[in-house]
Scaffold this active site. Structure first.
Site, PDB file in Angstrom:
ATOM      1  N   GLU A 323       0.836  -1.211   0.000  1.00  0.00           N
ATOM      2  CA  GLU A 323       0.000   0.000   0.000  1.00  0.00           C
ATOM      3  C   GLU A 323       0.867   1.257   0.000  1.00  0.00           C
ATOM      4  O   GLU A 323       0.539   2.251  -0.633  1.00  0.00           O
ATOM      5  CB  GLU A 323      -0.976  -0.006   1.183  1.00  0.00           C
ATOM      6  CG  GLU A 323      -1.894  -1.237   1.269  1.00  0.00           C
ATOM      7  CD  GLU A 323      -2.592  -1.603  -0.037  1.00  0.00           C
ATOM      8  OE1 GLU A 323      -2.814  -0.718  -0.890  1.00  0.00           O
ATOM      9  OE2 GLU A 323      -2.893  -2.808  -0.227  1.00  0.00           O
ATOM     10  N   TYR A 408      -1.640  -7.849 -11.178  1.00  0.00           N
ATOM     11  CA  TYR A 408      -0.693  -7.895 -10.066  1.00  0.00           C
ATOM     12  C   TYR A 408       0.578  -8.665 -10.430  1.00  0.00           C
ATOM     13  O   TYR A 408       1.669  -8.129 -10.425  1.00  0.00           O
ATOM     14  CB  TYR A 408      -1.349  -8.568  -8.850  1.00  0.00           C
ATOM     15  CG  TYR A 408      -2.374  -7.694  -8.160  1.00  0.00           C
ATOM     16  CD1 TYR A 408      -2.043  -6.991  -7.006  1.00  0.00           C
ATOM     17  CD2 TYR A 408      -3.670  -7.578  -8.645  1.00  0.00           C
ATOM     18  CE1 TYR A 408      -2.973  -6.196  -6.355  1.00  0.00           C
ATOM     19  CE2 TYR A 408      -4.609  -6.780  -8.004  1.00  0.00           C
ATOM     20  CZ  TYR A 408      -4.256  -6.092  -6.859  1.00  0.00           C
ATOM     21  OH  TYR A 408      -5.172  -5.294  -6.230  1.00  0.00           O
TER      22      TYR A 408
HETATM   23  N1  BES Z   1      -5.843  -0.956  -4.645  1.00  0.00           N
HETATM   24  C1  BES Z   1      -5.892  -2.302  -4.215  1.00  0.00           C
HETATM   25  C2  BES Z   1      -7.255  -2.736  -3.793  1.00  0.00           C
HETATM   26  C3  BES Z   1      -8.325  -2.616  -4.871  1.00  0.00           C
HETATM   27  C4  BES Z   1      -8.066  -2.922  -6.189  1.00  0.00           C
HETATM   28  C5  BES Z   1      -9.589  -2.238  -4.514  1.00  0.00           C
HETATM   29  C6  BES Z   1      -9.079  -2.802  -7.138  1.00  0.00           C
HETATM   30  C7  BES Z   1     -10.590  -2.123  -5.467  1.00  0.00           C
HETATM   31  C8  BES Z   1     -10.335  -2.401  -6.791  1.00  0.00           C
HETATM   32  C9  BES Z   1      -4.892  -2.574  -3.089  1.00  0.00           C
HETATM   33  O1  BES Z   1      -3.709  -1.885  -3.216  1.00  0.00           O
HETATM   34  C10 BES Z   1      -4.523  -4.009  -3.137  1.00  0.00           C
HETATM   35  O2  BES Z   1      -3.955  -4.407  -4.123  1.00  0.00           O
HETATM   36  N2  BES Z   1      -4.805  -4.764  -2.088  1.00  0.00           N
HETATM   37  C11 BES Z   1      -4.439  -6.150  -1.994  1.00  0.00           C
HETATM   38  C12 BES Z   1      -3.201  -6.273  -1.172  1.00  0.00           C
HETATM   39  C13 BES Z   1      -2.053  -6.884  -1.732  1.00  0.00           C
HETATM   40  C14 BES Z   1      -1.920  -7.404  -3.067  1.00  0.00           C
HETATM   41  C15 BES Z   1      -0.852  -6.994  -0.860  1.00  0.00           C
HETATM   42  C16 BES Z   1      -5.546  -6.879  -1.261  1.00  0.00           C
HETATM   43  O3  BES Z   1      -6.399  -6.219  -0.677  1.00  0.00           O
HETATM   44  O4  BES Z   1      -5.558  -8.089  -1.275  1.00  0.00           O
HETATM   45 ZN    ZN Z   2      -2.525  -2.674  -4.803  1.00  0.00          ZN
END
Ligand code: BES
Ligand code: ZN
Length: 630
Positions: A323, A408
């Site tokens: 984050e 990702y």
């Molecule tokens: N920005 C994302 C969460 C998100 C993405 C919310 C798309 C809504 C739409 C956040 O940075 C994220 O990637 N969170 C991951 C954590 C991780 C990969 C370490 C999660 O929540 O699993």
């Molecule tokens: Zn993210």
């Protein structure tokens, strides 16, 4: 602060000029050339998830005044936007969904407005008539109790109520009428009134103490896209953990949070050493109720995080690194549309691992990289090949569909491949420059390719080695995908094979020496041939079902469901009712469906559903084909 903001914004706007070729003239005298050009540049952006037409009129600043009412679960608010208009401007269009619009004012005068037809996911256009000289539009409205961005957590005897928002990807429009497109940035000020015993926090400069009247004011004077608008209201306390870092959590969790996130400042310093100065002054983290549907959300200045990363041993801080990394990739240089989501997340996973390497060593970061690779390979077989290109095509679909391992992990592997091709020193200076040059602006996949080819990949042989087309618009994993070597993970793979075929006794596993990543990998790799007795033996010996590490617990519960380990079902039930993190819910409910335990899935889901956020119920309703409201 103001000087800083101005210079960065100016740099951002000037960067935009270079791509523009239109000849429209400014509509008002005080329009600077740069601003004019920025508006014109917006014409290029076609975001199929927003009705806004920024070329005609674009918002530049928001004043938000809101009263939060827990009883009716609504917010009564006025949103006033400053506009930049083109010389032909006739209307400004905002995105709305699930909002009750009460009145609209244009430069202080009541004005008619029109709400267009509603589309699934997207909502409706709110059109307001303006002229080229219009400066401000103001919308007075109420949110609806079931608005999708919100989760209203009910209070109980030992806990106060809590409200939080989740705006990404296109849920900001369910609590603030706005031009809800990641390509449009604006600054904001807010005043928020909440019940006296609660604190309000936003993605802005935040209080560290409660206001006795429940009245809070906020300033965010760096322009951000709407998906980074965030609000949380709860009985939280603040603890500083470093010069620029701190945590907010409810009284029951604040001590644990202070301990768990004590290394946040180290992560921040490591990140700055890699890719340049942190742009947002402070980096604080808010621990949300367990119902939060994500692990973390990179709201500027205040990451929202799930309490499930509080393990008691700081083992899950890579999520914080992730984050935090978004403070550059995403918040500073922002994906232009949700089709370019990999530019946010792929860069962030790469950056996250570099931070982890800098602070905890290559052993740890390679383990994470290896898990990322294996996770992707697993997921690839479930995805439609057309959805496995880095550049997505989400027109007509929920942008949430883009939240897969592609953005990702394929995104990460792509950048890692370039790093390995050109060398780390070159790649690092490329990334530093990329973030500095494009700070506070938008990036789309084509512009990124152009920039990459014009800087790093200038010679043909490097371009051939990299093969951009295969990665960006091709399916699956290209041949030049880097190999991730993690000895620790490979040893776990050997152990699980030997354990599964009986050549390694359960008591000879190195479980107690393993880090959580190794335990997680072990549990995730158990083949279906392993008997229930063996699994039970594993659990009795290492007390897995009572672990405080939620990643390990999740991996255990998944195995327990798959194998029918009945003794773990109570734990499964409480976990699913308490935790709303979608990454855990989806595989657990899926495991129940895959093993003919649909009745149990539905029974638990009925109980748990009122605790979940719309992001989670959206996915689970579909998975379980759940139609009833209760
Ligand atoms: N920005 C994302 C969460 C998100 C993405 C919310 C798309 C809504 C739409 C956040 O940075 C994220 O990637 N969170 C991951 C954590 C991780 C990969 C370490 C999660 O929540 O699993
Ligand atoms: Zn993210």
């Amino acid at each position: 602060m103001n000087v800083f903001k101005f210079s960065l914004v100016t740099i951002g706007l000037l960067t935009l000029i270079s791509c523009e070729n239109s000849t429209t003239t400014p509509s008002t005298d005080n329009n600077t050339g740069a601003k004019k050009e920025a508006i014109l540049n917006m014409k290029r952006a076609t975001d199929h998830h927003s009705y806004s037409k920024p070329a005609e009129a674009v918002v530049t600043h928001l004043d938000w005044n809101a009263v939060v009412d827990f009883e009716s679960r609504t917010i009564a608010a006025t949103a006033t936007f400053d506009l930049e208009t083109s010389d032909q401007a006739q209307k400004v269009i905002l995105d709305i969904r699930e909002l009750d619009i009460l009145s609209v004012q244009v430069d202080g005068k009541d004005s008619p407005f029109n709400i267009g037809e509603e589309q699934e996911f997207i909502g409706s256009p709110l059109s307001i008539e303006i002229t080229p000289s219009t400066k401000k539009v103001s919308i007075t409205y109420n949110t609806q109790p079931g608005a999708d961005a919100f989760l209203w957590v009910e209070g109980s005897e030992d806990a106060n109520p809590f409200l939080f928002t989740q705006s990404q990807a296109i849920l900001a429009r369910t609590w603030i009428p706005c031009q809800d497109s990641p390509g449009i940035r604006f600054t904001y000020n807010a005043t928020v009134d909440v019940p006296k015993d609660l604190m309000a926090l936003m993605s802005a400069v935040n209080p560290t103490e409660k206001n006795p009247e429940g009245h809070y004011t906020f300033v965010m004077d760096q322009p951000i896209p709407s998906y980074l608008l965030a609000l949380a209201v709860g009985d939280v306390e603040f603890r500083s953990v470093g010069e620029h870092t701190g945590v907010y959590a409810t009284p029951d969790l604040i001590d644990a949070a202070e301990y768990e996130f004590a290394e946040m400042e180290d992560l921040l310093v490591a990140a700055e050493n890699l890719y340049g100065k942190y742009a947002w002054e402070r980096y604080d983290l808010l621990v949300l109720p367990a119902a939060f549907p994500f692990g973390g959300m990179e709201n500027p200045r205040l990451t929202f995080a799930t309490p499930t990363i509080i393990a008691g041993d700081r083992s899950l801080v890579s999520l914080v690194a992730h984050e935090l990394a978004h403070s550059w990739s995403g918040n500073l240089v922002t994906n232009s549309t949700w089709d370019d989501f990999w530019l946010n997340e792929g860069f962030t996973v790469y950056f996250e691992q570099r931070i982890m390497e800098a602070v905890y060593g290559r052993d740890i970061s390679e383990m994470l990289a290896s898990l990322s690779y294996r996770g992707l390979v697993n997921e690839l077989s479930d995805l439609n090949p057309n959805d496995t290109h880095l550049r997505l095509h989400l027109k007509g679909r929920n942008p949430d569909d883009g939240m897969t391992a592609i953005a990702y992990d394929k995104g990460f592997l792509f950048l890692r491949m370039i790093e390995e091709t050109v060398g780390r020193t070159q790649f690092d200076s490329f990334l530093s420059e990329y973030f500095t040059k494009h700070a506070f602006t938008v990036m789309d996949t084509d512009n990124f390719i152009e920039y990459l080819e014009g800087t790093l990949l200038t010679d043909q042989s490097t371009r051939d080695a990299v093969n951009l087309t295969a990665w960006i618009d091709g399916a699956g994993l290209p041949d030049n995908c880097p190999e991730i070597q993690s000895e620790r993970i490979e040893n776990v793979d050997i152990a699980v094979r030997n354990w599964a075929d009986g050549t390694l006794a359960t008591s000879d596993l190195l479980w107690s020496d393993w880090l959580y990543q190794e335990r997680y990998r072990f549990l995730k790799s158990i083949p279906s041939t392993v008997t229930l007795e063996r699994l039970d033996e594993l659990n009795s010996l290492y007390k897995i079902s009572s672990t405080g590490n939620n990643e390990v617990l999740f991996a255990w519960l998944e195995q327990a469901v798959l194998k029918g380990h009945l003794a773990s079902y109570e734990r499964l039930d409480t976990f699913l009712v308490h935790v709303g993190r979608r990454k855990f819910l989806t595989p657990l409910y899926k495991a129940m469906l895959d093993t003919d335990q649909r009745d149990m899935a539905v029974r638990i889901y009925k109980k748990a559903r009122p605790n979940y956020h719309s992001v989670a119920t959206g996915t689970m309703d579909e998975l379980l084909q759940f139609k009833g409201i209760n």
